[in-house]
Design an enzyme around this catalytic site. Structure first.
Site, mmCIF file in Angstrom:
data_model
loop_
_atom_site.group_PDB
_atom_site.id
_atom_site.type_symbol
_atom_site.label_atom_id
_atom_site.label_comp_id
_atom_site.label_asym_id
_atom_site.label_seq_id
_atom_site.Cartn_x
_atom_site.Cartn_y
_atom_site.Cartn_z
ATOM 1 N N ASP A 48 43.184 7.602 0.645
ATOM 2 C CA ASP A 48 42.853 8.793 1.623
ATOM 3 C C ASP A 48 41.441 8.169 2.544
ATOM 4 O O ASP A 48 41.319 9.143 3.039
ATOM 5 C CB ASP A 48 41.240 9.106 0.692
ATOM 6 C CG ASP A 48 41.889 10.104 -0.422
ATOM 7 O OD1 ASP A 48 42.771 10.637 -0.676
ATOM 8 O OD2 ASP A 48 41.744 10.517 -1.026
ATOM 9 N N ASP B 262 48.944 15.566 -6.753
ATOM 10 C CA ASP B 262 47.712 14.693 -7.118
ATOM 11 C C ASP B 262 47.739 13.965 -8.455
ATOM 12 O O ASP B 262 47.543 14.764 -10.040
ATOM 13 C CB ASP B 262 46.964 15.054 -6.534
ATOM 14 C CG ASP B 262 45.630 14.027 -5.693
ATOM 15 O OD1 ASP B 262 45.443 13.159 -6.122
ATOM 16 O OD2 ASP B 262 45.044 14.815 -4.277
HETATM 17 C C1 GLA Z 1 42.707 14.375 -3.911
HETATM 18 C C2 GLA Z 1 43.988 13.404 -2.306
HETATM 19 C C3 GLA Z 1 43.610 14.265 -0.574
HETATM 20 C C4 GLA Z 1 43.937 15.533 -1.216
HETATM 21 C C5 GLA Z 1 42.381 16.236 -2.453
HETATM 22 C C6 GLA Z 1 42.563 17.321 -2.916
HETATM 23 O O1 GLA Z 1 41.979 13.357 -2.753
HETATM 24 O O2 GLA Z 1 44.303 12.535 -1.810
HETATM 25 O O3 GLA Z 1 44.869 13.776 -0.107
HETATM 26 O O4 GLA Z 1 44.921 16.007 -1.144
HETATM 27 O O5 GLA Z 1 42.544 15.344 -3.690
HETATM 28 O O6 GLA Z 1 41.448 17.881 -3.431
#
Ligand code: GLA
Length: 731
Positions: A547, A477
């Site tokens: 997301d 990430d």
């Molecule tokens: C980001 C990712 C999510 C999740 C969060 C965790 O927003 O896109 O899918 O993994 O971080 O903090």
């Protein structure tokens, strides 16, 4: 012959299966652009030069050199000499002058494709592609530039990159090194780009091109949610299967600029490269700078052909992962199920229930390390929190494996929380400007990956975790953009290198990871889809797309993403309702159909599903296995766009041999008294007969011609957000 040099006419013809790209040398020194489009004979190229309209080359009429430079179509226009359109290259000398003249010197044609130093790029075997190298030189500084063009044998793509070498005695400053420039006659072009924001990435935008400049760009240090390293010029009536498209996509994950410019003489210049705004590279004598790759696609048959060309290129010549052609395990991720509030018991409960329903991998998301119970701390402290995961990671993965499941883990290696041991030990390791407050985002700082020691330290921590247990998958990430751009190690005249060096650091990290853990399935992510680009695809065969997991919001996001990237790359999960981003409630079945047009998985607390929903999970798992190869290897056809018609969305995939197809249809809002929808299918064999299974158990036989030209009538469905999946099989 893919690349031909016509010595008499001083012309290069670059031929893909259905296109020609023509370059000509003028006055023995200017690298001029002549043509890009459908295949034409090499003999015609010279006559297409702008030379015939701008009949004064500097050798014939030196007093009008500026007029020549400002109107001629050029392959790689330089700043400072009289071409006042957007240049592709800008060099500053020690004395502060910003000008160069890259005069043609020689060429080489070679089989295969050179790798780009430390950077992702498309690749091909010797027999798959041919590369033209045009060597140019600026006499005053002795800076040499090699323009590289690779032509693929079986894909209508030209891949371009640029290598700059300083053979002079003094350093020079590269203020702009774009990767591609295309000069072309205006055809009333419209500009297509992908725009968005967090949770609504890559919406397709189409605007008329007026005089002046239209730009898509990122300064965020990543390719970004907001704009995308893609731009296309399209003729006004371009549809999915008609009209002309000239597209560029940048194989890079940092700052970029893509720009279309229409000049007063109705020529259009399309450029793409690293954004010059945050860039200045000091090139010492003997040093080399390589610009990332831009891929160009021309389609004479609308967006559909462009899309399928990009998909083919990325599937066959970009993604390297062994997982490209291997079935990916259906995963369940605990993020939306638990956020930070989990322990090993909760994870095992999820895993147990999931394994019984046929799900194949548990992914443990954010919150397993340091003291991370909120997003306020611990990034950088990549050690397991044994208060949360009692018995440690090995114990957890063993128990998960015993259930017959694989195990995946989340990292955010590029970041550090101010509240972390790593930050306390190395406060100088973050991007910062002395005397200024470091801009936080999600309460975190960015590590200075332009420093090798930082890259090494981060890598060591990640690798140690991966070695400590049986881990099959990593979600990598990156949850904030780059700001307060300063590095404690770069001297002032190299500070402009920081953003690019950062991206090179990310690439190095991922390359090392894949070398040391070759069986690892890597999924990139950046607050959803903030770094969904061909650069990252080189390392990971899939990228978390957004997301926003709401099935209806995903229609537009996945439509824009699939405009360029194969469905097998698009991270998509079934999540709980009401949806966590929007609060919308959609049928479980629709969520499954939309996720099936991606990598497919779950992101919910499976222990809380009703018995009926669990039965649906089993059905969805079955469908995933049944249609996996069709979806991941088939050709993609967009049939209808909810963004355009405001009623429904539809797309299909057709197997390469046209024997099988899968139709996806989503009705957004139900509405009374409307005529039923008749969908014209695509990509089938006209003369073949197909069994169409529109409503489960009710099969009809139709010819490919009737399905494509008359269409398939979709039954009315009551209720909003309903969807159907229709399997079509050749008789
Ligand atoms: C980001 C990712 C999510 C999740 C969060 C965790 O927003 O896109 O899918 O993994 O971080 O903090």
């Amino acid at each position: 012959m893919p690349i031909i040099y016509d010595k008499t006419r001083k012309v290069f013809a670059l031929n893909t299966p259905e296109t020609t790209y023509g370059i000509a040398i003028l006055d023995g020194i200017y690298v001029a652009h002549a043509y890009y489009g459908k295949t034409i004979p090499t003999e015609d190229i010279r006559c297409l030069l702008k030379e015939n309209e701008v009949p004064y080359t500097p050798s014939q009429n030196g007093r009008e050199k500026a007029a020549f430079l400002d109107a001629m179509w050029m392959e790689y226009p330089e700043s400072g000499m009289g071409d006042f359109r957007e240049s592709a290259f800008c060099l500053r000398t020690q004395k502060g002058h910003k000008a160069s003249e890259l005069f043609y010197e020689s060429f080489e044609i070679e089989q295969g494709k050179p790798e780009l130093d430390g950077m992702p790029s498309t690749w091909g075997k010797k027999e798959d592609c041919t590369t033209l190298k045009l060597f140019c030189r600026d006499a005053l500084t002795d800076v040499r530039v090699c323009l590289q063009y690779t032509v693929f044998e079986h894909v209508d793509v030209i891949a371009r990159s640029v290598v700059v070498e300083n053979h002079g005695k003094e350093p020079v400053y590269l203020e702009k090194v774009f990767s591609a420039c295309l000069d072309i006659e205006d055809r009333d072009f419209q500009v297509v780009s992908l725009m968005g924001a967090w949770a609504r990435e890559r919406y397709i935008q189409r605007l008329p091109l007026g005089y002046g400049r239209q730009c898509a760009a990122s300064f965020r240090g990543e390719s970004s949610h907001q704009e995308h390293p893609f731009m296309a010029l399209v003729t006004p009536k371009t549809t999915q299967d008609t009209g002309e498209v000239y597209a560029m996509n940048f194989v890079y994950s940092g700052n970029f600029m893509a720009q279309a410019e229409k000049d007063p003489f109705d020529s259009v210049r399309l450029v793409m490269g690293i954004h010059p705004g945050e860039f200045c590279w000091k090139l010492e004598p003997e040093e080399t700078f390589t610009a990332p790759e831009t891929v160009m696609v021309y389609s004479d048959k609308g967006f559909g052909k462009m899309t399928r060309t990009f998909h083919k290129l990325y599937r066959e010549h970009l993604i390297r992962s062994p997982y490209l052609n291997q079935k990916r395990p259906i995963l369940i991720n605990n993020w939306e199920a638990t956020y930070f509030d989990f322990d090993e018991k909760k994870l095992l409960e999820i895993a147990k229930e999931a394994s019984e329903l046929g799900i194949e991998m548990l992914v443990m998301d954010d919150g397993w390390f340091g003291r991370r119970n909120t997003d306020e701390s611990s990034l950088g402290d990549w050690q397991v929190n044994e208060n949360k995961l009692k018995g440690g990671l090995k114990n957890l993965t063993e128990q998960v494996n015993e259930m017959g499941m694989k195990f995946g883990i989340w990292f955010e290696p590029e970041m550090v929380s101010p509240d972390s041991d790593l930050y306390r030990a190395h406060p100088d390791w973050v991007l910062q400007i002395p005397g200024r407050e470091t801009t936080l985002s999600r309460a975190q700082c960015v590590l200075d990956l332009s420093r090798q020691e930082v890259v090494d330290a981060v890598y060591k921590m990640v690798a140690e975790i991966l070695k400590s247990a049986s881990i099959d998958y990593v979600k990598w990430d990156m949850n904030r953009p780059l700001a307060t751009l300063g590095s404690a190690c770069l001297p002032p005249d190299r500070m402009g290198e920081l953003s690019h060096r950062y991206v090179l650091g990310v690439y190095q990290l991922q390359e090392r990871l894949l070398c040391d853990f070759p069986d690892l399935l890597l999924e990139n992510c950046s607050s959803g889809g903030g770094r969904f680009d061909p650069g990252m695809l080189y390392y990971s065969p899939q990228i978390w797309c957004s997301d926003d997991t709401d099935a209806i919001e995903r229609l537009a996001v996945q439509e824009g993403t699939a405009l360029l990237y194969p469905l097998s790359c698009i991270g998509a999960h079934v999540s709980a309702c009401p949806n966590h981003v929007l609060g919308r409630v959609t049928p479980f079945e629709t969520r499954g159909h939309v996720a099936l047009a991606g990598t497919f998985g779950y992101e919910l607390d499976i222990t809380k599903l009703t018995r009926e929903e669990k039965e649906m999970v089993k059905e969805q798992v079955k469908q995933y296995h049944q249609y996996y190869s069709l979806i991941s290897e088939g050709e993609y056809y967009r049939l209808a766009s909810y963004q355009e018609n405001k009623q429904y969305d539809s797309w299909m995939v057709v197997s390469q041999d046209k024997k099988e197809a899968l139709l996806f249809y989503v009705q957004v809002l139900a509405s009374p008294q409307r005529k039923s929808i008749c969908l014209r299918l695509a990509g089938l064999e006209e003369k073949a007969f197909y069994e169409v299974n529109l409503i489960s158990g009710k099969e009809e036989i139709r010819s490919g011609a009737a399905l494509m030209y008359a269409g398939l009538r979709i039954p009315r469905m009551t209720g909003d957000f309903r969807s159907l999946l229709c399997h079509i099989c050749r008789k």
